[in-house]
Write a protein that holds these residues in place. Structure first.
Motif, PDB file in Angstrom:
ATOM      1  N   TRP A 131      -5.110  38.552  30.307  1.00 33.33           N
ATOM      2  CA  TRP A 131      -6.452  38.183  29.874  1.00 33.33           C
ATOM      3  C   TRP A 131      -6.359  36.794  29.251  1.00 33.33           C
ATOM      4  CZ3 TRP A 131      -9.544  41.356  25.667  1.00 33.33           C
ATOM      5  CH2 TRP A 131     -10.738  40.696  25.377  1.00 33.33           C
ATOM      6  N   GLY A 132      -6.743  35.795  30.018  1.00 35.02           N
ATOM      7  CA  GLY A 132      -6.777  34.447  29.487  1.00 35.02           C
ATOM      8  C   GLY A 132      -5.637  33.574  29.971  1.00 35.02           C
ATOM      9  N   GLY A 133      -5.560  32.413  29.368  1.00 33.98           N
ATOM     10  CA  GLY A 133      -4.621  31.395  29.788  1.00 33.98           C
ATOM     11  C   GLY A 133      -5.387  30.168  30.265  1.00 33.98           C
ATOM     12  N   ALA A 134      -4.702  29.060  30.442  1.00 36.76           N
ATOM     13  CA  ALA A 134      -5.389  27.828  30.802  1.00 36.76           C
ATOM     14  C   ALA A 134      -4.464  26.897  31.569  1.00 36.76           C
ATOM     15  CB  ALA A 134      -5.927  27.138  29.541  1.00 36.76           C
ATOM     16  N   TYR A 135      -5.036  25.756  31.963  1.00 36.65           N
ATOM     17  CA  TYR A 135      -4.324  24.714  32.690  1.00 36.65           C
ATOM     18  C   TYR A 135      -4.693  23.353  32.106  1.00 36.65           C
ATOM     19  CZ  TYR A 135      -3.548  28.215  36.365  1.00 36.65           C
ATOM     20  OH  TYR A 135      -3.173  29.341  37.053  1.00 36.65           O
ATOM     21  N   LEU A 136      -3.835  22.371  32.353  1.00 39.34           N
ATOM     22  CA  LEU A 136      -4.156  20.977  32.106  1.00 39.34           C
ATOM     23  C   LEU A 136      -4.321  20.288  33.450  1.00 39.34           C
ATOM     24  CD1 LEU A 136      -1.658  19.968  29.253  1.00 39.34           C
ATOM     25  CD2 LEU A 136      -3.992  20.865  29.034  1.00 39.34           C
ATOM     26  N   GLY A 137      -5.476  19.651  33.654  1.00 38.39           N
ATOM     27  CA  GLY A 137      -5.733  18.920  34.882  1.00 38.39           C
ATOM     28  C   GLY A 137      -6.028  17.461  34.581  1.00 38.39           C
ATOM     29  N   ILE A 138      -5.859  16.617  35.600  1.00 36.66           N
ATOM     30  CA  ILE A 138      -6.128  15.187  35.463  1.00 36.66           C
ATOM     31  C   ILE A 138      -7.267  14.821  36.405  1.00 36.66           C
ATOM     32  CG2 ILE A 138      -5.181  12.860  35.683  1.00 36.66           C
ATOM     33  CD1 ILE A 138      -2.393  14.089  35.262  1.00 36.66           C
ATOM     34  N   PRO A 139      -8.427  14.466  35.874  1.00 36.82           N
ATOM     35  CA  PRO A 139      -9.531  14.071  36.746  1.00 36.82           C
ATOM     36  C   PRO A 139      -9.143  12.912  37.653  1.00 36.82           C
ATOM     37  CG  PRO A 139     -10.321  14.447  34.522  1.00 36.82           C
ATOM     38  CD  PRO A 139      -8.821  14.484  34.455  1.00 36.82           C
ATOM     39  N   ALA A 140      -9.672  12.913  38.868  1.00 39.60           N
ATOM     40  CA  ALA A 140      -9.352  11.856  39.828  1.00 39.60           C
ATOM     41  C   ALA A 140      -9.796  10.487  39.331  1.00 39.60           C
ATOM     42  CB  ALA A 140     -10.007  12.172  41.163  1.00 39.60           C
ATOM     43  N   SER A 141     -10.765  10.457  38.425  1.00 41.61           N
ATOM     44  CA  SER A 141     -11.279   9.181  37.913  1.00 41.61           C
ATOM     45  C   SER A 141     -10.422   8.579  36.808  1.00 41.61           C
ATOM     46  CB  SER A 141     -12.709   9.364  37.397  1.00 41.61           C
ATOM     47  OG  SER A 141     -12.750  10.337  36.365  1.00 41.61           O
ATOM     48  N   SER A 142      -9.367   9.279  36.376  1.00 42.27           N
ATOM     49  CA  SER A 142      -8.500   8.736  35.330  1.00 42.27           C
ATOM     50  C   SER A 142      -7.886   7.413  35.772  1.00 42.27           C
ATOM     51  CB  SER A 142      -7.384   9.723  34.989  1.00 42.27           C
ATOM     52  OG  SER A 142      -6.411   9.123  34.155  1.00 42.27           O
ATOM     53  N   GLU A 143      -7.833   6.455  34.865  1.00 43.05           N
ATOM     54  CA  GLU A 143      -7.219   5.162  35.144  1.00 43.05           C
ATOM     55  C   GLU A 143      -5.743   5.148  34.775  1.00 43.05           C
ATOM     56  OE1 GLU A 143      -9.491   2.191  33.149  1.00 43.05           O
ATOM     57  OE2 GLU A 143     -11.297   2.515  34.383  1.00 43.05           O
ATOM     58  N   HIS A 144      -5.250   6.280  34.240  1.00 43.60           N
ATOM     59  CA  HIS A 144      -3.858   6.340  33.777  1.00 43.60           C
ATOM     60  C   HIS A 144      -3.193   7.617  34.289  1.00 43.60           C
ATOM     61  CE1 HIS A 144      -5.000   3.039  31.165  1.00 43.60           C
ATOM     62  NE2 HIS A 144      -5.911   3.786  30.576  1.00 43.60           N
ATOM     63  N   VAL A 145      -3.266   7.827  35.586  1.00 46.06           N
ATOM     64  CA  VAL A 145      -2.774   9.082  36.158  1.00 46.06           C
ATOM     65  C   VAL A 145      -1.290   9.280  35.883  1.00 46.06           C
ATOM     66  CG1 VAL A 145      -2.295  10.277  38.328  1.00 46.06           C
ATOM     67  CG2 VAL A 145      -4.550   9.275  37.932  1.00 46.06           C
ATOM     68  N   GLU A 146      -0.484   8.250  36.077  1.00 44.72           N
ATOM     69  CA  GLU A 146       0.959   8.407  35.906  1.00 44.72           C
ATOM     70  C   GLU A 146       1.301   8.774  34.467  1.00 44.72           C
ATOM     71  OE1 GLU A 146       5.188   5.977  36.467  1.00 44.72           O
ATOM     72  OE2 GLU A 146       3.338   5.200  37.353  1.00 44.72           O
ATOM     73  N   GLU A 147       0.726   8.053  33.510  1.00 45.21           N
ATOM     74  CA  GLU A 147       1.009   8.335  32.105  1.00 45.21           C
ATOM     75  C   GLU A 147       0.466   9.695  31.680  1.00 45.21           C
ATOM     76  OE1 GLU A 147      -0.374   5.583  33.239  1.00 45.21           O
ATOM     77  OE2 GLU A 147       0.995   3.936  32.743  1.00 45.21           O
ATOM     78  N   ALA A 148      -0.721  10.029  32.192  1.00 40.35           N
ATOM     79  CA  ALA A 148      -1.317  11.328  31.872  1.00 40.35           C
ATOM     80  C   ALA A 148      -0.465  12.461  32.417  1.00 40.35           C
ATOM     81  CB  ALA A 148      -2.738  11.412  32.426  1.00 40.35           C
ATOM     82  N   ALA A 149       0.080  12.290  33.612  1.00 39.23           N
ATOM     83  CA  ALA A 149       0.907  13.333  34.223  1.00 39.23           C
ATOM     84  C   ALA A 149       2.191  13.545  33.425  1.00 39.23           C
ATOM     85  CB  ALA A 149       1.234  12.963  35.666  1.00 39.23           C
ATOM     86  N   LYS A 150       2.767  12.459  32.913  1.00 39.01           N
ATOM     87  CA  LYS A 150       3.979  12.598  32.103  1.00 39.01           C
ATOM     88  C   LYS A 150       3.677  13.347  30.801  1.00 39.01           C
ATOM     89  CE  LYS A 150       6.275   8.471  33.926  1.00 39.01           C
ATOM     90  NZ  LYS A 150       6.745   7.090  33.654  1.00 39.01           N
TER      91      LYS A 150
END
Length: 430
Positions: free
Chosen positions: A310-329
């Motif tokens: 029951w429950g749990g979550a995820y972290l996602g990176i919107p495609a519009s992010s300007e810092h995808v590489e840093e956000a992914a790290k």
């Protein structure tokens, strides 16, 4: 809705000794070549990251990275606002939280709005999870749209002092032996009500009880082909009727979870003696019962030793992010096994990585009478079915819970409440 609260550090001390936290940490990043980078993180409830100082730690280990964090307490408010921002292409954070009941909608309908993590520095983290966690965030063509933060294995939390006053077992093993099924749970509840302290009910809410029952099922609102089955699936109707019967029998305190102020107060006041508790509820109970509640609460397994989630979550990176590489790290670092074990120690959010689960397997909680919560929730995880998730799971669950509230609070007949829930779902989902 998954709600998380920061709690005492006693368990953190016990678990911390099992962690090998290197100064650099897993997934750290150097500053971008273009200069300092500000990463924005937007979540719902309390994931534990800010409370544990993880953002500050990451900044210290990665000069040139600064993190701006915001949290919306209610996921039911967070998600509609995020949908508006995603549609407009502006105002989204570099990292956004995604509740498990939303992930199927993201995978089915929003692939173009999110980053495929296979193409980022987070790619190496995808294989770290329990077998079903990342597949739930994976599209038909293999794009991975979220890194798992936690899962919600379940147990039964209970007030030992209240059960003792009613003449019921208080030892977790003895109590578990009396609970071989949900019917046993209700039968024991009737025994409790016959001798309960004044003003105390066996459980908190029909909606919470329903969610606990249905969370032990594999097929719930959708079948494996993706078709809606909420109206025809006997498991859904059985869970609804069982919860409604508890409401009619007077076993419920009639306190809507996360909404009614009396529900929060009930953890300390003794308004209810038991509650079906996903692991993240551990921290919530501590926060509401406070220091005075230490030693009064305990934890045992679900009836029959069943597993569920029951429950749990995820972290996602919107495609519009300007810092995808840093956000992914950053996302990979926050969800690494070591961090997940730390968060469990502080807030009760159970790891979704296999490595994190191994780290907390032997954890006990002094506040809960030294309950072996690592073992209880690990076993629940092992016994849990791989649930079939659908894009409107959250909408349907909410309709069922509201209908059950009308039974326990307003005396609506269960059959009428069921029909009302179906009408509500049809209006929203079709």
């Amino acid at each position: 809705m998954t709600v998380r609260k920061k709690t005492t550090a006693a368990l953190a001390t016990a678990v911390a000794g099992t962690l090998l936290l290197a100064a650099c940490g897993g997934g750290g990043s150097a500053p971008a070549e273009g200069g300092p980078v500000e990463l924005t993180v937007s979540l719902f409830g309390t994931f534990g990251y800010e409370e544990l100082g993880l953002f500050d730690r990451y900044e210290a280990e990665n000069p040139g990275i600064t993190i701006t964090y915001e949290s919306t307490q209610g996921e039911d408010k967070y998600w509609p606002a995020l949908q508006t921002r995603l549609a407009s292409g502006s105002g989204v954070a570099d990292i956004q939280g995604i509740e498990v009941a939303r992930i199927a909608d993201v995978v089915a309908n929003q692939q173009d709005l999110w980053t495929d993590l296979r193409d980022t520095p987070a790619a190496d983290s995808i294989a770290n999870y329990v077998e079903w966690k990342e597949p739930a965030a994976t599209t038909a063509d293999g794009a991975v749209l979220g890194l798992g933060t936690d899962i919600g294995p379940m147990g039964i939390c209970y007030r030992s002092d209240l059960l003792a006053q009613a003449g019921l077992p208080t030892d977790p093993a003895a109590l578990s032996a009396r609970l071989t099924s949900w019917d046993d749970y209700l039968a024991l509840g009737r025994e409790y009500q016959a001798a309960a302290p004044a003003g105390s009910a066996w459980m908190d809410s029909a909606g919470g009880f329903y969610n606990a029952i249905i969370s032990t099922e594999q097929e719930i609102y959708y079948d494996a082909a993706g078709a809606l089955v909420h109206e025809t699936n006997p498991a859904v109707r059985s869970a609804f009727d069982t919860a409604a019967a508890a409401g009619q029998a007077g076993l419920i305190a009639r306190l809507e979870q996360f909404v009614d102020p009396g529900w929060d107060a009930g953890f300390a006041s003794g308004s209810f003696a038991t509650i079906a508790c996903p692991s993240w509820m551990i921290g919530y109970i501590k926060g509401k019962a406070g220091d005075a509640g230490a030693g009064l609460w305990n934890v045992t397994t679900l009836p029959g030793g069943a597993g569920g989630n029951w429950g749990g979550a995820y972290l996602g990176i919107p495609a519009s992010s300007e810092h995808v590489e840093e956000a992914a790290k950053l996302a990979a670092w926050l969800t690494a096994p070591e961090r997940q074990a730390e968060v469990f120690a502080s807030a009760g959010n159970f790891p979704s990585t296999t490595g994190g689960i191994e780290m907390v397997a032997d954890a006990t909680d002094p506040w809960f009478n030294d309950a072996p919560i690592g073992q209880i929730f690990s076993t629940s995880t092992q016994n849990a079915p791989v649930q079939i998730l659908g894009p409107e799971d959250g909408v349907i669950k909410s309709a069922m819970v509201q209908a059950l509230l009308s039974v326990e609070a307003n005396g609506v007949a269960p059959a009428d409440a069921w029909n009302s829930a179906l009408a509500d779902v049809n209006n929203q989902v079709g």
